[in-house]
Write a protein that holds these residues in place. Sequence first.
Motif, short mmCIF file in Angstrom:
data_model
loop_
_atom_site.label_atom_id
_atom_site.label_comp_id
_atom_site.label_asym_id
_atom_site.label_seq_id
_atom_site.Cartn_x
_atom_site.Cartn_y
_atom_site.Cartn_z
N THR A 1 0.80 -1.22 -0.06
CA THR A 1 -0.04 0.16 0.03
C THR A 1 0.85 1.22 0.17
N SER A 2 1.83 1.33 0.70
CA SER A 2 2.98 2.37 0.71
C SER A 2 3.38 2.69 -0.59
N GLY A 3 3.62 1.68 -1.15
CA GLY A 3 4.13 1.88 -2.54
C GLY A 3 3.49 2.79 -3.56
N ARG A 4 2.14 2.44 -3.34
CA ARG A 4 1.12 3.10 -4.06
C ARG A 4 0.86 4.66 -3.34
N VAL A 5 1.21 4.94 -2.10
CA VAL A 5 1.02 6.23 -1.67
C VAL A 5 2.31 6.92 -1.77
N LEU A 6 3.45 6.41 -1.79
CA LEU A 6 4.78 7.15 -2.10
C LEU A 6 5.23 6.84 -3.52
N ASP A 7 4.31 7.20 -4.38
CA ASP A 7 5.06 6.99 -5.84
C ASP A 7 5.46 8.43 -6.08
N SER A 8 5.84 8.43 -7.67
CA SER A 8 6.77 9.70 -8.04
C SER A 8 5.95 11.07 -7.81
N TYR A 9 4.72 10.90 -7.71
CA TYR A 9 3.90 12.00 -7.97
C TYR A 9 3.56 12.60 -6.34
N ARG A 10 3.74 11.56 -5.39
CA ARG A 10 3.51 11.98 -3.93
C ARG A 10 4.71 12.03 -3.16
N SER A 11 5.79 12.01 -3.65
CA SER A 11 7.24 11.83 -2.99
C SER A 11 7.35 12.99 -1.98
N SER A 12 6.57 14.15 -2.14
CA SER A 12 6.97 15.50 -0.96
C SER A 12 6.25 15.29 0.33
N LEU A 13 5.30 13.93 0.36
CA LEU A 13 4.56 13.87 1.49
C LEU A 13 5.47 13.59 2.84
N THR A 14 5.17 14.32 3.80
CA THR A 14 5.74 14.20 4.88
C THR A 14 5.67 12.93 5.83
N PRO A 15 6.63 12.59 6.29
CA PRO A 15 6.63 11.20 7.17
C PRO A 15 5.38 11.13 8.05
N TYR A 16 4.87 12.19 8.78
CA TYR A 16 3.53 12.12 9.52
C TYR A 16 2.35 11.74 8.44
N MET A 17 2.37 12.65 7.52
CA MET A 17 1.18 12.43 6.44
C MET A 17 1.32 10.94 5.85
#
Length: 618
Positions: A561-577
């Motif tokens: 699931t995290s691979g779909r969250v932290l893809d190349s389009y969402r790489s700027s998400l903070t660790p908390y988010m």
Amino acid sequence: MSEYNVVDPPSGNNEVPIGTRKEPVNASDKQPRPRKKYAKRAPIWQHFLQKDEESESEGWKRFCFNIFPLYKPVSKRTCSGDIVALYLEENAALKHLFNVEKQRVSFTTDIWTSSTTSCNYMVITAHWIDVQWKMQKRILSFKVVTDHKGETIAGQLLDCLDEWGIDKIFSVTVDNAKNNDKALENFKDRTRLRGGESLVCDGEFLHMHCCAHILNLIVGDGFKKANYSIVSIRNEVKHVRSSFSRLRSFSMRCETGRVCRGSLPLDVNTRWNSTYLMLSSALKLRVAFERMVVEDKLYCDYFEEVDEKTKAKRFGPPTSSDWDEAVSLVKFLKVFYKSTLAFSASKTVTSTLCYKEIVDIERNLNYMCTSLVEDIKMQAYVMRDKFEKYWNGLNNMNSLVIVGSVFDPRNKMCFASLCFDQLYGKGSKRGKDVHAPVVSAMESLYEYYTSRLSQPIDITVPTTSVPIVITDISDDDDGEMMDSLYSQLVDVRRNEVGCSELQIYLSEKTEVRVENALGLPYDVLSWWRCNSSKFPILSELARVILGIQVSSMASESAFSTSGRVLDSYRSSLTPYMVEVLICTQQWLRCSYKSEAQVTSLVQMLEEIDFLESLGKFN
């Protein structure tokens, strides 16, 4: 008049005679070609087309309003704020649950490195069986860690206990890395300081090795050098899947051979279970592949070419002996594949099935070591050496792996004793050496729970016939004092050495192994829920043992699931988010909150009318 004009030749040595060179007329004088007419589109496409006078954002708003009239655009700040609010709400509800039920939980944990951000994320998942005897799983932490050292892992586990207010822990399931061994030793030493009830039996059963990871190591070592049969079948599958024309040609052979093509998956060299699926699918289509050798010349020429990676001629096509070896190999791998599925389950009880799968693997390895096929025999010997490194008796195995099978009412101790006799010989010294620690582990666990759950009652039975004078009898007394005294006496006798709940449970007959009429697996938790009043102390011990996970796949599944969250389009998400998104998604899927059920007749009729209207529309 001609469309070409005569021009003078250029000055220079290479002169061209007049009238032999022509230039086209100015392109502006030519008529433009008509544009190609596209097929008529449905009216819905008008909502997607952007008008000339509006911007891209305005066009998106217009589209959303036309398609979804109740749509209201929200900003990123509002969206993230709503998600965090939902996270905090579920977080508070889960903390309240831990504080109320005071359950003893088991952990699974693993570390994953994101390919987009290069950050190390450590996930901690809690497993327990609630008061309704339902298996529960919650992701409690998904945080960034600086390294993979043991001290870092132990610190994250302790921080998770403090954050959630968990005081009791039973086991932690990790893979077989050395840093995890150091981490759990450090975690055990620091958890002892929290109190006597933080660990069971001073953390003797805390460390649980991931069985799925061990099994992957066992099979992986045996298949590091794939034999000729596997590579040749893999090459022909690659040929069929490489283009549509080849796949169509193969489908024609399937039709003439009267076999259903079905799926023909490609395998991954580093994943033996995908190789098993590829071989099992190819064996079903063996007739079609043999027809390709006779009828398709391009298929034969493919194996005469040089492979770009190996710089050598491709293996194949497979011969009859290669197919026969593949049949033996699939039978061999089927046991491991079935065991992998049993170990990897995270929503059902796995501790009762673990030892059965280990015994099946060991017996099949012993059998395959005597195989007539030299390649399979060599692979079996390599796997056997790796097997003995992790699952040789109880040297490196947690005894809870065997104890878990005892708490299946269909097995009890009879199944474990049968396994010892089959593996080590009936009445052998080695079988007795394994049998004794298992019984000792169950007795120590039962004594631990008996000392904390039972309250000794001192009942003095008079030896003379002097009547007992009872004073201060209230008006609300029901007059059933002898019943209460007898119940207390039964509780005292039940706690005696010769009449313990553990001995009563082991001495009773095992449940009959009857297949469910609906094909559903046997529900161990339902049996313990029905018999919890009969075994009040033993059932609490069964609750924590059955809640153990024998593999860390429950934590590893969060990484998909995290691979779909932290893809190349969402790489700027903070660790908390990232943690908010991962945890909230899993909590909502497993939430205690149930949706309103359709109970009234009016609601049922409205739902039927709605479904019928959909059918008419289609």
